[in-house]
Design a protein around this motif. Structure first.
Motif, short mmCIF file in Angstrom:
data_model
loop_
_atom_site.label_atom_id
_atom_site.label_comp_id
_atom_site.label_asym_id
_atom_site.label_seq_id
_atom_site.Cartn_x
_atom_site.Cartn_y
_atom_site.Cartn_z
N ARG A 284 6.21 5.71 -4.19
CA ARG A 284 4.79 6.03 -4.35
C ARG A 284 4.27 6.33 -2.94
O ARG A 284 4.70 5.70 -1.98
CB ARG A 284 4.04 4.85 -4.95
CG ARG A 284 4.57 4.49 -6.34
CD ARG A 284 3.97 3.22 -6.86
NE ARG A 284 4.44 2.09 -6.07
CZ ARG A 284 4.35 0.82 -6.45
NH1 ARG A 284 3.80 0.51 -7.59
NH2 ARG A 284 4.81 -0.14 -5.69
N VAL A 285 3.32 7.25 -2.85
CA VAL A 285 2.79 7.66 -1.55
C VAL A 285 1.28 7.58 -1.57
O VAL A 285 0.63 8.07 -2.49
CB VAL A 285 3.23 9.10 -1.19
CG1 VAL A 285 2.61 9.54 0.12
CG2 VAL A 285 4.75 9.21 -1.14
N VAL A 286 0.72 6.94 -0.53
CA VAL A 286 -0.71 6.89 -0.32
C VAL A 286 -0.97 7.42 1.08
O VAL A 286 -0.31 6.98 2.03
CB VAL A 286 -1.27 5.46 -0.48
CG1 VAL A 286 -2.77 5.44 -0.27
CG2 VAL A 286 -0.88 4.88 -1.83
N GLN A 287 -1.92 8.36 1.21
CA GLN A 287 -2.24 8.93 2.51
C GLN A 287 -3.72 8.76 2.81
O GLN A 287 -4.55 8.81 1.90
CB GLN A 287 -1.90 10.43 2.54
CG GLN A 287 -0.43 10.71 2.29
CD GLN A 287 -0.11 12.18 2.45
OE1 GLN A 287 0.03 12.66 3.58
NE2 GLN A 287 0.02 12.88 1.34
N ASP A 288 -4.05 8.60 4.07
CA ASP A 288 -5.44 8.54 4.54
C ASP A 288 -6.27 7.46 3.83
O ASP A 288 -7.43 7.67 3.50
CB ASP A 288 -6.10 9.91 4.39
CG ASP A 288 -7.44 9.99 5.12
OD1 ASP A 288 -7.57 9.39 6.20
OD2 ASP A 288 -8.36 10.66 4.61
N ARG A 289 -5.67 6.32 3.64
CA ARG A 289 -6.38 5.17 3.05
C ARG A 289 -5.94 3.90 3.75
O ARG A 289 -4.86 3.83 4.30
CB ARG A 289 -6.10 5.04 1.56
CG ARG A 289 -6.70 6.16 0.75
CD ARG A 289 -6.73 5.76 -0.69
NE ARG A 289 -7.22 6.84 -1.52
CZ ARG A 289 -7.76 6.65 -2.70
NH1 ARG A 289 -7.90 5.43 -3.18
NH2 ARG A 289 -8.15 7.66 -3.42
N CYS A 290 -6.79 2.90 3.65
CA CYS A 290 -6.50 1.60 4.26
C CYS A 290 -6.28 0.56 3.16
O CYS A 290 -7.16 0.38 2.31
CB CYS A 290 -7.67 1.19 5.16
SG CYS A 290 -7.46 -0.46 5.86
#
Length: 164
Positions: free
Chosen positions: A127-133
């Motif tokens: 799974r990929v999450v970008q530009d989040r904290c």
């Protein structure tokens, strides 16, 4: 660019993940990476700090390792959280795919996008999450931001099925 990861997926990641390798974390308490690591540590996540500049030092009782390859093979890592520039992400991902056991998520902090690395990660079942904290997403999804009066767009109370 905006990350369009659904809230259900983010909630699943934050619920299922137990151990996180924080790549690029700082020992400086005013740096955002330190702040995020501290928050997640106090929420019960096992945080593995990764940064060659601080290798051998300790953060919250954990020794900082120089790189992902220094994490013991028998240590399951479900998520790699990246606090590095976008151009560093492909190398970090390569190292993670080669050396980590149990990897399920690649998470890139605010301002970090790398579509090439994201495509490779997805092709390897991550799974990929970008530009989040993850700190902010945890607070938003699990009700902590509401306590401060911030509208999170999440309804926290609903009528019981018997009343509908």
């Amino acid at each position: 660019m905006s990350d369009d990861t659904p809230d259900e997926t983010l909630r699943g990641i934050l619920t299922e993940t137990k151990t996180i390798a924080a790549v690029g974390v700082s020992t400086n308490p005013v740096r955002p990476s330190f702040f995020v690591m501290r928050y997640l540590h106090y929420r019960g996540y096992d945080m593995i700090p990764v940064n060659p500049a601080y290798a051998g030092q300790k953060i919250f009782g954990r020794e900082v390792v120089a790189n992902i390859a220094d994490i013991p093979k028998d240590q399951p890592i479900e998520m790699v959280e990246v606090f590095r520039r976008p151009e560093a992400v492909p190398g970090i991902l390569d190292e993670a795919l080669t050396h980590l056991n149990g990897l399920r998520t690649l998470w890139m902090q605010f301002g970090i996008y790398n579509e090439q690395a994201a495509a490779v990660a997805r092709a390897n079942g991550l799974r990929v999450v970008q530009d989040r904290c993850p700190k902010i997403e945890y607070q938003r999804l699990f009700g902590e931001l509401r306590k401060a009066g911030i509208n999170t767009g999440i309804i926290s109370s609903k009528l019981p099925e018997t009343i509908k």
